[in-house]
Scaffold this active site. Structure first.
Site, mmCIF file in Angstrom:
data_model
loop_
_atom_site.group_PDB
_atom_site.id
_atom_site.type_symbol
_atom_site.label_atom_id
_atom_site.label_comp_id
_atom_site.label_asym_id
_atom_site.label_seq_id
_atom_site.Cartn_x
_atom_site.Cartn_y
_atom_site.Cartn_z
ATOM 1 C CE LYS A 1 80.887 35.010 -27.749
ATOM 2 N NZ LYS A 1 79.901 35.704 -28.626
ATOM 3 C CB SER B 1 80.192 39.519 -27.497
ATOM 4 O OG SER B 1 79.531 38.466 -28.174
ATOM 5 C CB SER C 1 78.892 38.704 -31.244
ATOM 6 O OG SER C 1 78.526 39.746 -30.380
HETATM 7 N N1 GLN Z 1 77.128 44.149 -29.932
HETATM 8 C C1 GLN Z 1 75.822 43.590 -29.891
HETATM 9 C C2 GLN Z 1 75.295 43.610 -28.490
HETATM 10 O O1 GLN Z 1 75.957 44.095 -27.661
HETATM 11 C C3 GLN Z 1 75.814 42.209 -30.451
HETATM 12 C C4 GLN Z 1 76.292 41.196 -29.495
HETATM 13 C C5 GLN Z 1 76.232 39.825 -30.061
HETATM 14 O O2 GLN Z 1 76.098 39.635 -31.273
HETATM 15 N N2 GLN Z 1 76.297 38.854 -29.178
HETATM 16 O O3 GLN Z 1 74.240 43.135 -28.204
#
Ligand code: GLN
Length: 489
Positions: A77, A152, A176
């Site tokens: 990532k 994400s 994410s």
């Molecule tokens: N969807 C969550 C957010 O927008 C989690 C994102 C993540 O785990 N990096 O913060």
């Protein structure tokens, strides 16, 4: 060559027995990526030259039996620092940022001579649930390219979901890794907070952030988690607990005999789609048929998770992102006339809309007038949520639940309504609040799209979680179904 039905051990044996060279495998992954990239946009950078050179070197040096990852291409990532290779966090702010050191997880993988095949797309600074917040355009779901891959770590999820690669690193602050796992039909896990070093991860919400893996199967996930785990002097919050060999610890169906599993009633509300509900009920029956007990349990503060997470995570983000001042890191606006201008213009032009929204929300929550009312209050409720888990784990070994409320949604369908987007994380954030290990394993399909089951373990008991996931995988065939890319399953 796709990697759907392969695993690390098989590919490793092929390499040791010289059925295939590291260079050939790496080239195969690069070809996969190139063939799909136009439809998926899973990658922000393919490390073609570097990966092939590294693979050639591994071939020259030879692969020993005990180095399972030598010559194995994996994706990373793009918020994980890679020495000399751009790490953008999918932000204009870091578009040209070349780190001068590796994240600890990368150093550990490099010790085993893995091949870093490319950097995957994400929501800008890992803030989002659909990978639509990337400054460089969204990633598409391999099962149906009109749909999101989750976020994400959507690029990592789509790359593994499309069979391009055996595994990809992600980060999980509020779901994410696990949400893209669920929505792309692959395995996604995050370890206990502290199990894996956060050194060299582009910080978002430091008390939540964890590195985890998206893989084709549970065993690889377990193995790779062991590789990146362990104490790191660069991360004060990393634990010095001994790291078990999670893959070696996996056991057959008999091992869930007597396992006490809790199914929280707050995770099975009317918000859960009928297909997902049925998938989880079937999974519960399967575990029971193998000798486990599954009881309804209660995590009473579950519904507070979203407001609490979005106060605390944005507060931490507003502080972490203070470092992007146009001077020390990344983007600097061209026409700044004085020092204030450098800050304001660089941040205005460098950050995207969701990142700005979160910096404002977090700054507000931490400001003198609202600190007690919001930040402190949220911190207290976080503790109550963590205590809910402590209570359940007095009598249970593991929690099972849906990973999300439904399968993936259509690209563009939620971008206009941030609060609706935030609600996607309702079932994933509690494990981050409490710092618990959690994973998603493929558990069914609806409308041609996959969904996952969530398992949540006790602190530092990843083994029980991996084992239950492994047994589930051995007794189901959801993970054996693969997308017809672009075929809109
Ligand atoms: N969807 C969550 C957010 O927008 C989690 C994102 C993540 O785990 N990096 O913060």
């Amino acid at each position: 060559m796709n990697f759907f039905d392969k695993d690390l051990q098989q590919v490793h044996e092929d390499l040791v027995n010289k059925k295939v060279s590291a260079k050939e495998i790496t080239q195969a992954v690069i070809d996969n990526i190139k063939n799909h990239e136009e439809q998926l946009h899973a990658f922000l950078r393919v490390n073609e030259a570097e990966a092939l050179a590294a693979a050639e070197k591994v071939d020259e040096e030879g692969i020993k039996d005990d180095q399972l990852l030598a010559g194995i291409p994996l994706a990373v990532k793009d918020n994980i620092l890679t020495d000399g290779i751009t790490t953008t966090a999918a932000s204009k702010m870091l578009e040209h940022f070349k780190p001068v050191y590796d994240a600890t997880v990368i150093s550990k993988l490099k010790e085993q001579r893995f091949i870093n095949v490319g950097k995957t797309n994400l929501d800008e600074f890992a803030m989002g649930s659909s990978t639509e917040n990337s400054a460089f355009g969204p990633t598409h779901n391999p099962w149906n390219t009109d749909y999101v891959p989750g976020g994400s770590s959507g690029g990592s999820g789509a790359a593994v979901g499309a069979g391009e690669v055996l595994g990809a690193l992600g980060t999980d602050t509020g779901g994410s890794v696990r949400m893209p796992g669920s929505l792309n039909g692959v395995v996604g896990s995050k370890p206990t907070y502290g199990r894996v070093s956060r050194y060299g991860i582009v910080a978002f919400g430091s008390s939540f952030d964890q590195v985890g893996w998206l893989t084709q199967n549970v065993k690889d996930n377990a193995y790779l988690t062991s590789v990146i785990s362990g104490h790191d002097e660069h991360d004060m919050t990393s634990s010095d607990r001994e790291v078990p060999d999670f893959a070696a610890g996996l056991n057959d169906s008999t091992s869930v005999k007597g396992l006490r599993i809790g199914l929280p009633k707050e995770y099975m509300t009317d918000a859960i789609s009928p297909a997902v509900r049925k998938g989880i009920e079937d999974a519960a029956k399967l575990y029971e048929s193998l000798g486990a007990t599954v009881d309804e349990v209660s995590l009473p503060h579950t519904e507070d998770g979203i407001p609490v997470y979005y106060i605390l995570a944005t507060a931490e983000a507003s502080s972490n992102l203070g470092r992007y001042d146009g001077i020390r890191y990344g983007f600097r606006a061209a026409d700044a006339k004085n020092i204030d201008d450098v800050y304001v213009k660089s941040r205005s032009e460098g950050f995207g809309p969701e990142v700005k929204r979160r910096i404002m929300l977090g700054t507000f929550a931490l400001s003198a007038g609202s600190y007690d009312a919001y930040f402190m209050q949220a911190a207290k409720v976080r503790r109550m949520m963590a205590n809910d888990f402590v209570d359940v784990f007095q009598n249970y070994d593991l929690i099972m639940a849906p990973m999300g409320t439904d399968v993936a949604f259509k690209l563009g369908s939620e971008t206009q309504d941030p609060t609706q987007m935030y609600m996607n994380d309702i079932l994933s954030v509690p494990a981050n609040m409490a710092g618990l290990p959690s994973m998603s394993v493929p558990a069914g399909f609806s409308k041609g799209l996959p969904f996952g089951m969530q398992l949540i373990g006790k602190p530092f008991d990843e083994q029980t979680m991996f084992n239950a996931g492994y047994v589930f995988e051995q007794n189901t065939d959801y993970h054996k179904q693969h997308p017809q890319l672009g075929g809109q399953n």
